[in-house]
Design a protein around this motif. Sequence first.
Motif, PDB file in Angstrom:
ATOM      1  N   GLU A  54       8.953   2.635   2.914  1.00  0.00           N
ATOM      2  CA  GLU A  54      10.167   2.072   2.802  1.00  0.00           C
ATOM      3  C   GLU A  54      10.832   1.038   3.991  1.00  0.00           C
ATOM      4  O   GLU A  54      11.079   0.101   4.054  1.00  0.00           O
ATOM      5  N   SER A  55      10.539   1.866   5.192  1.00  0.00           N
ATOM      6  CA  SER A  55      10.957   1.216   6.487  1.00  0.00           C
ATOM      7  C   SER A  55      10.095   0.087   6.659  1.00  0.00           C
ATOM      8  O   SER A  55      10.515  -0.994   7.536  1.00  0.00           O
ATOM      9  N   VAL A  56       8.557   0.355   6.650  1.00  0.00           N
ATOM     10  CA  VAL A  56       7.845  -0.702   6.869  1.00  0.00           C
ATOM     11  C   VAL A  56       8.026  -2.034   5.864  1.00  0.00           C
ATOM     12  O   VAL A  56       8.283  -3.278   6.386  1.00  0.00           O
ATOM     13  N   ILE A  57       8.309  -1.941   4.572  1.00  0.00           N
ATOM     14  CA  ILE A  57       8.334  -2.910   3.607  1.00  0.00           C
ATOM     15  C   ILE A  57      10.006  -3.445   4.139  1.00  0.00           C
ATOM     16  O   ILE A  57       9.935  -4.920   4.049  1.00  0.00           O
ATOM     17  N   ARG A  58      10.712  -2.813   4.585  1.00  0.00           N
ATOM     18  CA  ARG A  58      11.944  -3.586   4.982  1.00  0.00           C
ATOM     19  C   ARG A  58      11.714  -4.373   6.099  1.00  0.00           C
ATOM     20  O   ARG A  58      12.439  -5.599   6.301  1.00  0.00           O
ATOM     21  N   VAL A  59      10.773  -4.159   7.025  1.00  0.00           N
ATOM     22  CA  VAL A  59      10.547  -4.997   8.215  1.00  0.00           C
ATOM     23  C   VAL A  59      10.137  -6.416   7.842  1.00  0.00           C
ATOM     24  O   VAL A  59      10.274  -7.225   8.234  1.00  0.00           O
ATOM     25  N   LEU A  60       9.120  -5.969   6.986  1.00  0.00           N
ATOM     26  CA  LEU A  60       8.481  -7.237   6.335  1.00  0.00           C
ATOM     27  C   LEU A  60       9.171  -8.268   5.642  1.00  0.00           C
ATOM     28  O   LEU A  60       9.215  -9.328   5.748  1.00  0.00           O
TER      29      LEU A  60
ATOM     30  N   ASN B 218      -1.031  -7.444  -1.703  1.00  0.00           N
ATOM     31  CA  ASN B 218      -1.510  -6.508  -2.330  1.00  0.00           C
ATOM     32  C   ASN B 218      -1.344  -5.257  -1.294  1.00  0.00           C
ATOM     33  O   ASN B 218      -1.144  -5.342  -0.009  1.00  0.00           O
ATOM     34  N   LEU B 219      -1.130  -4.202  -1.928  1.00  0.00           N
ATOM     35  CA  LEU B 219      -1.171  -2.752  -1.228  1.00  0.00           C
ATOM     36  C   LEU B 219      -1.897  -1.700  -1.721  1.00  0.00           C
ATOM     37  O   LEU B 219      -1.970  -1.437  -2.919  1.00  0.00           O
ATOM     38  N   LYS B 220      -2.635  -1.328  -0.929  1.00  0.00           N
ATOM     39  CA  LYS B 220      -3.401   0.095  -1.011  1.00  0.00           C
ATOM     40  C   LYS B 220      -2.944   1.359  -0.106  1.00  0.00           C
ATOM     41  O   LYS B 220      -3.026   1.058   0.976  1.00  0.00           O
ATOM     42  N   MET B 221      -2.807   2.287  -0.735  1.00  0.00           N
ATOM     43  CA  MET B 221      -2.640   3.538  -0.182  1.00  0.00           C
ATOM     44  C   MET B 221      -3.563   4.852  -0.322  1.00  0.00           C
ATOM     45  O   MET B 221      -3.927   4.997  -1.495  1.00  0.00           O
ATOM     46  N   HIS B 222      -3.803   5.361   0.493  1.00  0.00           N
ATOM     47  CA  HIS B 222      -4.954   6.250   0.644  1.00  0.00           C
ATOM     48  C   HIS B 222      -4.278   7.471   1.641  1.00  0.00           C
ATOM     49  O   HIS B 222      -4.326   7.500   2.661  1.00  0.00           O
TER      50      HIS B 222
ATOM     51  N   PRO C 122      -0.709  15.576   1.847  1.00  0.00           N
ATOM     52  CA  PRO C 122      -1.457  14.923   3.164  1.00  0.00           C
ATOM     53  C   PRO C 122      -0.471  14.901   4.481  1.00  0.00           C
ATOM     54  O   PRO C 122       0.693  14.930   4.497  1.00  0.00           O
ATOM     55  N   ASP C 123      -1.443  15.021   5.491  1.00  0.00           N
ATOM     56  CA  ASP C 123      -0.664  14.926   6.699  1.00  0.00           C
ATOM     57  C   ASP C 123      -0.396  13.261   7.076  1.00  0.00           C
ATOM     58  O   ASP C 123       0.664  13.005   8.007  1.00  0.00           O
ATOM     59  N   SER C 124      -1.043  12.545   6.796  1.00  0.00           N
ATOM     60  CA  SER C 124      -0.699  10.837   6.865  1.00  0.00           C
ATOM     61  C   SER C 124      -1.122  10.080   5.708  1.00  0.00           C
ATOM     62  O   SER C 124      -1.812  10.682   5.023  1.00  0.00           O
ATOM     63  N   MET C 125      -0.933   8.748   5.819  1.00  0.00           N
ATOM     64  CA  MET C 125      -1.192   7.944   4.789  1.00  0.00           C
ATOM     65  C   MET C 125      -1.947   6.475   5.419  1.00  0.00           C
ATOM     66  O   MET C 125      -1.375   6.371   6.647  1.00  0.00           O
ATOM     67  N   GLU C 126      -2.851   6.188   4.805  1.00  0.00           N
ATOM     68  CA  GLU C 126      -3.470   4.881   5.426  1.00  0.00           C
ATOM     69  C   GLU C 126      -3.158   3.804   4.472  1.00  0.00           C
ATOM     70  O   GLU C 126      -3.411   3.819   3.204  1.00  0.00           O
ATOM     71  N   LEU C 127      -2.669   2.719   4.649  1.00  0.00           N
ATOM     72  CA  LEU C 127      -1.941   1.560   4.186  1.00  0.00           C
ATOM     73  C   LEU C 127      -2.977   0.540   4.282  1.00  0.00           C
ATOM     74  O   LEU C 127      -3.150   0.096   5.400  1.00  0.00           O
ATOM     75  N   SER C 128      -3.255  -0.438   3.104  1.00  0.00           N
ATOM     76  CA  SER C 128      -3.818  -1.573   3.378  1.00  0.00           C
ATOM     77  C   SER C 128      -3.033  -2.750   3.027  1.00  0.00           C
ATOM     78  O   SER C 128      -2.817  -2.652   1.561  1.00  0.00           O
ATOM     79  N   LEU C 129      -2.691  -3.424   3.543  1.00  0.00           N
ATOM     80  CA  LEU C 129      -1.351  -4.695   2.906  1.00  0.00           C
ATOM     81  C   LEU C 129      -2.323  -5.854   3.126  1.00  0.00           C
ATOM     82  O   LEU C 129      -2.730  -6.260   4.263  1.00  0.00           O
ATOM     83  N   LEU C 130      -2.187  -6.897   2.236  1.00  0.00           N
ATOM     84  CA  LEU C 130      -2.515  -8.212   2.435  1.00  0.00           C
ATOM     85  C   LEU C 130      -1.159  -9.276   2.435  1.00  0.00           C
ATOM     86  O   LEU C 130      -0.416  -9.195   1.414  1.00  0.00           O
ATOM     87  N   LEU C 131      -0.810  -9.644   3.413  1.00  0.00           N
ATOM     88  CA  LEU C 131       0.408 -10.329   3.608  1.00  0.00           C
ATOM     89  C   LEU C 131       0.086 -11.842   3.820  1.00  0.00           C
ATOM     90  O   LEU C 131      -1.068 -12.364   4.131  1.00  0.00           O
TER      91      LEU C 131
END
Length: 235
Positions: free
Chosen positions: A153-159, A168-172, A184-193
């Motif tokens: 949510e904080s990342v989307i707010r900055v954008l 596009n958004l992918k989350m792994h 999971p310990d962490s998340m990998e995000l792939s964003l198309l901006l």
Amino acid sequence: MFMATLLGGLIGFEREWNNHAAGFRTHILVCLGSAMIMLLSMYGFSEFVNEVNVRMDPARLAAQVISGIGFLGAGAIMRNGSAVKGLTTAASVWVVAAIGLCVGAGFYIGSFICTFLVLVSLHLFNRWEKHLLRRRRYHEVELTMLNVPGALESVIRVLGEFGVQVGNLKMHPTYEDADTAAGPDSMELSLLLNTKKPESLILVYEKIAALGVIVSVDAKQFVVRKHGSVTTIYE
């Protein structure tokens, strides 16, 4: 052969200047080799002309050059996910082979005109294309962030603060510990901006990195081109 070296070097210098895979020496060798094969095809078998059942065809070796040079072009093309890089360089290698054949055949006017048009296409048209498609450029950002509440949510707010659209958004999820029951310990995000002000993306990345939940940021730039129902992304 000296003329082939000169014309191939001019195109290769432009590719070398822009840090592409096939550069100055590669283009010279392709153009020089093509010219040499054309000369061989025209003059290298003259002593067999009077032999029985021998038919001279100067275009035979030239045809093999055009089809055989493709392996060099394939080596310049690189694919990274949805991005394709090196298509222009591969095409320039192919055209340089054609220029070398023209020089070897003595078709100097065509070789000079072709070299001039290639340089215009690679240099001037490149600038014009970047200016024309500046609003259609997409930026792929790969983020690795800690799996804590409110991180996405904080990342989307900055954008949103900078007017950056998420195409596009992918989350792994990633697991570092053997025990996956804890989540999971962490998340990998792939964003198309996409943004109307690409120069502001540096500030966006800095602000995202300063959130305290980001482990790494990897950004790439692409151009999206649509051909009917097919969408291709070029780096």
